[in-house]
Scaffold this active site. Structure first.
Site, PDB file in Angstrom:
ATOM      1  N   LYS A  54     -10.574  21.501  54.684  1.00 56.70           N
ATOM      2  CA  LYS A  54     -10.597  20.954  55.593  1.00 56.70           C
ATOM      3  C   LYS A  54      -9.673  22.641  56.743  1.00 56.70           C
ATOM      4  O   LYS A  54      -9.587  22.717  56.929  1.00 56.70           O
ATOM      5  CB  LYS A  54     -10.389  20.181  56.796  1.00 56.70           C
ATOM      6  CG  LYS A  54     -11.849  19.405  56.479  1.00 56.70           C
ATOM      7  CD  LYS A  54     -11.150  17.726  56.674  1.00 56.70           C
ATOM      8  CE  LYS A  54     -12.483  16.954  56.432  1.00 56.70           C
ATOM      9  NZ  LYS A  54     -12.628  15.442  56.758  1.00 56.70           N
ATOM     10  N   GLN A  98      -7.750  11.003  56.575  1.00 49.15           N
ATOM     11  CA  GLN A  98      -9.383  11.706  55.650  1.00 49.15           C
ATOM     12  C   GLN A  98      -9.695   9.105  54.878  1.00 49.15           C
ATOM     13  O   GLN A  98      -8.352   9.362  54.529  1.00 49.15           O
ATOM     14  CB  GLN A  98      -8.719  11.912  54.055  1.00 49.15           C
ATOM     15  CG  GLN A  98     -10.188  11.919  53.783  1.00 49.15           C
ATOM     16  CD  GLN A  98     -11.406  12.736  54.288  1.00 49.15           C
ATOM     17  OE1 GLN A  98     -11.462  13.912  54.970  1.00 49.15           O
ATOM     18  NE2 GLN A  98     -12.222  12.982  53.435  1.00 49.15           N
ATOM     19  N   ASP A 121     -12.334  13.277  64.411  1.00 49.30           N
ATOM     20  CA  ASP A 121     -13.105  12.333  64.392  1.00 49.30           C
ATOM     21  C   ASP A 121     -14.010  12.205  65.251  1.00 49.30           C
ATOM     22  O   ASP A 121     -15.083  11.428  64.905  1.00 49.30           O
ATOM     23  CB  ASP A 121     -12.008  12.035  63.264  1.00 49.30           C
ATOM     24  CG  ASP A 121     -12.733  11.655  61.389  1.00 49.30           C
ATOM     25  OD1 ASP A 121     -13.435  12.751  61.027  1.00 49.30           O
ATOM     26  OD2 ASP A 121     -11.332  11.429  60.956  1.00 49.30           O
TER      27      ASP A 121
HETATM   28  N1  GUN Z   1     -14.352  11.089  55.145  1.00 48.93           N
HETATM   29  C1  GUN Z   1     -15.323  11.281  54.486  1.00 48.93           C
HETATM   30  N2  GUN Z   1     -16.257  12.234  55.512  1.00 48.93           N
HETATM   31  C2  GUN Z   1     -14.629  11.751  56.775  1.00 48.93           C
HETATM   32  C3  GUN Z   1     -14.894  12.540  57.724  1.00 48.93           C
HETATM   33  O1  GUN Z   1     -16.177  12.903  58.813  1.00 48.93           O
HETATM   34  N3  GUN Z   1     -13.594  12.146  58.645  1.00 48.93           N
HETATM   35  C4  GUN Z   1     -12.462  11.642  58.044  1.00 48.93           C
HETATM   36  N4  GUN Z   1     -11.266  11.426  58.466  1.00 48.93           N
HETATM   37  N5  GUN Z   1     -12.670  10.616  56.357  1.00 48.93           N
HETATM   38  C5  GUN Z   1     -13.903  11.279  56.275  1.00 48.93           C
END
Ligand code: GUN
Length: 298
Positions: A54, A98, A121
């Site tokens: 990311k 995350q 998110d």
């Molecule tokens: N962990 C796995 N997928 C995601 C996501 O889309 N967002 C976040 N914040 N954590 C994750």
């Protein structure tokens, strides 16, 4: 009949190209730079990889990209203080923590603390509610949003179709239901959500024109559960032991790909289907956040 493959890598690349162009336009016309901050607490290896991807992608697109690594012993108060500072920082338009964090962290409180305007998110109940009622000035959760874009860019219109979603998670199943049922272009499906307490899942699936599998069980959806000509979207990523593989395992989806591809009209592979779209939509959400926070239309 062999299904047509929905190439998530190709479509994600198209979305990234759009995001890069929008980022350039924001810079040229408004002097703005989208800012994304990703926080990772602890050292979970898979989360480290995702967060790294990311951060790198955001940088490549021309964002102000920041990764904050906090130790596994971080307290709830320390994490909340970081979020408060990012909420106040006008250079940061999107904040992501995350998941999953270490056990001492209360994820629910973290979700509520992120400013909904920076909630790229779409985990905050305010944005989840906006999505449900069809408000378009919030965000959509990245994975189901990615599925909607895969369908749209493949020329598949869910309108009037019977969609069956396997799984009712807050991240995929429930928002997928909300997006597919909306009264808007690219949606308008009739939606059934199946889960661990649904009897006769096979019967529901066999009536489906579109199946979104997000149930977290390796190769759960078999060919005899799929109506000929149905569209099959696989959100699953599961590790299965494979002594022949270099790492001792291989990744498979929630769909028995080879046999279902013989029955379906369209299918997403794993990897290379839904996966790449999640980051692509996160970047789109960050550009949207930057525009909303600065009163830029369009
Ligand atoms: N962990 C796995 N997928 C995601 C996501 O889309 N967002 C976040 N914040 N954590 C994750």
């Amino acid at each position: 009949m062999a299904a047509q493959i929905i190439d998530g890598n190709k479509i994600a690349a198209q979305v990234h190209a759009d995001t890069a162009a929008e980022t350039q336009a924001l810079r040229d016309r408004h002097g703005l730079q989208p800012g994304l901050t990703v926080i990772i607490v602890g050292h979970d290896p898979a989360s480290q990889v995702y967060v790294g991807m990311k951060e790198k992608r955001a940088r490549e697109l021309g964002f102000l990209s920041q990764k904050i690594e906090m130790p596994a012993t971080t307290t709830q108060a320390e994490l909340l203080a970081r979020i408060d500072a990012l909420n106040r920082d006008p250079r940061v338009h999107g904040i992501l923590v995350q998941s999953p964090p270490p056990p001492q962290i209360d994820e629910r409180e973290i979700t509520l603390r992120i400013d909904p305007k920076k909630d790229v998110d779409c985990f905050h109940p305010y944005n989840v509610g906006k999505m449900l009622i069809g408000d378009t000035d919030g965000f959509y959760p990245c994975t189901p949003y990615g599925v909607m874009v895969l369908l749209e860019r493949s020329g598949i219109d869910p309108a009037g179709k019977h969609a069956v979603i396997l799984g009712r998670s807050n991240i995929v199943g429930k928002p997928m239901m909300a997006l597919l049922v909306q009264k808007t272009r690219g949606a308008n499906a009739t939606v059934t959500v199946c889960h661990s307490r649904t009897p006769d899942i096979k019967d529901h699936c066999r009536r489906a024109d579109l199946i979104v599998a997000a149930i977290g069980k390796a190769e759960f959806l078999r060919a005899d559960m799929v109506k000929p000509g149905a569209v099959v979207i696989d959100v699953g990523i599961n590790r299965v032991d494979d002594p022949a593989a270099k790492r001792g395992y291989r990744l498979v989806g929630d769909v028995a790909y080879a046999e279902v591809a013989e029955v379906a009209s369209w299918i997403t592979p794993v990897p290379g289907g839904v996966g790449p779209m999640t980051i692509a939509m996160l970047m789109q959400n960050t550009v949207k956040a930057c525009k909303l926070q600065n009163g830029v239309k369009g």
